[in-house]
Enzyme design. Structure first.
Site, mmCIF file in Angstrom:
data_model
loop_
_atom_site.group_PDB
_atom_site.id
_atom_site.type_symbol
_atom_site.label_atom_id
_atom_site.label_comp_id
_atom_site.label_asym_id
_atom_site.label_seq_id
_atom_site.Cartn_x
_atom_site.Cartn_y
_atom_site.Cartn_z
ATOM 1 N N ARG A 1 0.857 -1.187 0.000
ATOM 2 C CA ARG A 1 0.000 0.000 0.000
ATOM 3 C C ARG A 1 0.890 1.233 0.000
ATOM 4 O O ARG A 1 1.773 1.363 0.842
ATOM 5 C CB ARG A 1 -0.883 -0.039 1.250
ATOM 6 C CG ARG A 1 -1.854 1.093 1.315
ATOM 7 C CD ARG A 1 -2.823 0.912 2.456
ATOM 8 N NE ARG A 1 -2.279 1.331 3.733
ATOM 9 C CZ ARG A 1 -3.021 1.749 4.751
ATOM 10 N NH1 ARG A 1 -4.342 1.763 4.627
ATOM 11 N NH2 ARG A 1 -2.474 2.116 5.887
ATOM 12 N N THR B 1 -0.660 7.760 -0.975
ATOM 13 C CA THR B 1 -1.978 7.751 -1.648
ATOM 14 C C THR B 1 -2.927 6.711 -1.047
ATOM 15 O O THR B 1 -4.124 6.744 -1.312
ATOM 16 C CB THR B 1 -1.800 7.406 -3.133
ATOM 17 O OG1 THR B 1 -1.263 6.063 -3.226
ATOM 18 C CG2 THR B 1 -0.841 8.370 -3.827
HETATM 19 C C1 PRP Z 1 -0.877 -3.756 4.905
HETATM 20 C C2 PRP Z 1 -1.789 -4.928 5.200
HETATM 21 C C3 PRP Z 1 -2.654 -4.973 3.979
HETATM 22 C C4 PRP Z 1 -2.830 -3.515 3.639
HETATM 23 C C5 PRP Z 1 -4.157 -3.052 4.159
HETATM 24 O O1 PRP Z 1 0.134 -4.160 4.066
HETATM 25 O O2 PRP Z 1 -1.109 -6.122 5.461
HETATM 26 O O3 PRP Z 1 -2.087 -5.690 2.894
HETATM 27 O O4 PRP Z 1 -1.766 -2.803 4.307
HETATM 28 O O5 PRP Z 1 -4.452 -1.768 3.752
HETATM 29 P P1 PRP Z 1 -5.602 -1.444 2.705
HETATM 30 O O6 PRP Z 1 -6.798 -2.243 3.088
HETATM 31 O O7 PRP Z 1 -5.814 0.038 2.920
HETATM 32 O O8 PRP Z 1 -5.103 -1.747 1.324
HETATM 33 P P2 PRP Z 1 1.315 -3.181 3.584
HETATM 34 O O9 PRP Z 1 0.960 -2.583 2.262
HETATM 35 O O10 PRP Z 1 1.660 -2.218 4.678
HETATM 36 O O11 PRP Z 1 2.506 -4.174 3.285
HETATM 37 P P3 PRP Z 1 3.346 -5.142 4.248
HETATM 38 O O12 PRP Z 1 2.437 -6.285 4.602
HETATM 39 O O13 PRP Z 1 4.484 -5.554 3.392
HETATM 40 O O14 PRP Z 1 3.770 -4.362 5.458
HETATM 41 N N1 URA Z 2 -2.024 -1.826 7.261
HETATM 42 C C1 URA Z 2 -1.654 -2.231 8.496
HETATM 43 O O1 URA Z 2 -0.710 -3.004 8.653
HETATM 44 N N2 URA Z 2 -2.326 -1.735 9.545
HETATM 45 C C2 URA Z 2 -3.373 -0.881 9.422
HETATM 46 O O2 URA Z 2 -3.964 -0.468 10.437
HETATM 47 C C3 URA Z 2 -3.739 -0.476 8.122
HETATM 48 C C4 URA Z 2 -3.043 -0.959 7.064
#
Ligand code: PRP
Ligand code: URA
Length: 206
Positions: free
Chosen positions: A101, A105
């Protein structure tokens, strides 16, 4: 299509995940255990087929799972749910979808995908502890559907109302399983009260 799975053990383990002093080792253990507890509920309606077997005592007809299962963790944090589910469904195969994510944005940015051959005929469980805006889960489900997937369940630990709404709008056919539906997102797109950044807590990267 959202099911909040209630159980005292789920609530207890979720509290360990939420507590900010929980270290990486305990976060990892509790996340996997929680995923295993959710698996029991998610698998409640899996199709069965009758098979003829011999017990040590006699012939009999008994039931076995009849359809392939594919687990698809969204990288990275979804990786922390695989062991717990696979301990109950050891024949499940695993595909991976990498989505980060964008912290500015809040839009999903896909970076990796590797799915098992024939996944489109399987029951697919998309795994991610966090359903925040829902952008990442929706993009993963879209990609799976575009490649032929038909039966998809989304399994998360904590969801925000905004994320549930997005999945219900984008993918009304997808069942959502949660351990908890939290209050809201904050101004940075984090779930409140949530459990912080699941990927960083799971891997100890911050
Ligand atoms: C986090 C989480 C989800 C996403 C959720 O991952 O594990 O995949 O954010 O957010 P959203 O519903 O707004 O899309 P992140 O992109 O931080 O990656 P990571 O698991 O590598 O830390
Ligand atoms: N991704 C995370 O890991 N935690 C949150 O609360 C939202 C997005």
């Amino acid at each position: 299509m959202v099911k909040i799975v209630n159980h005292p053990l789920i609530e207890h383990k979720l509290t360990q995940l939420r507590r900010k002093t929980t270290n990486t080792r305990n976060f990892r253990a509790n996340l996997n255990e929680l995923a295993g507890l959710l698996a029991y509920e998610i698998s409640r309606d899996l199709p069965l087929k009758e098979v003829e077997i011999e017990t040590p005592v006699s012939d009999t007809i008994s039931n076995e799972l009849s359809q392939d299962l594919v687990l698809v963790p969204i990288l990275r944090a979804g990786l922390g749910m695989i062991e717990g589910i696979a301990s109950l469904i050891p024949d499940a195969r695993v595909g991976h979808i990498g989505i980060a994510r964008n912290e500015g944005t809040l839009k999903p940015e896909p970076y990796y995908e590797k799915l098992p051959v024939g996944f489109e005929n399987a029951i697919i469980m998309v795994l991610d502890p966090m359903l925040a805006t829902g952008g990442s889960a929706s993009a993963a489900i879209r990609s799976l559907k575009d490649q032929g997937a038909r039966i998809i369940k989304l399994v998360c630990i904590v969801g925000a109302p905004e994320g549930v709404q997005k999945i219900e709008n984008d993918h009304p056919d997808v069942e959502i399983f949660l351990a908890a539906l939290d209050k809201r997102l904050d101004e940075n797109g984090y779930i409140v009260p949530g459990l912080g950044d699941a990927g960083d807590r799971l891997f100890g990267t911050k």
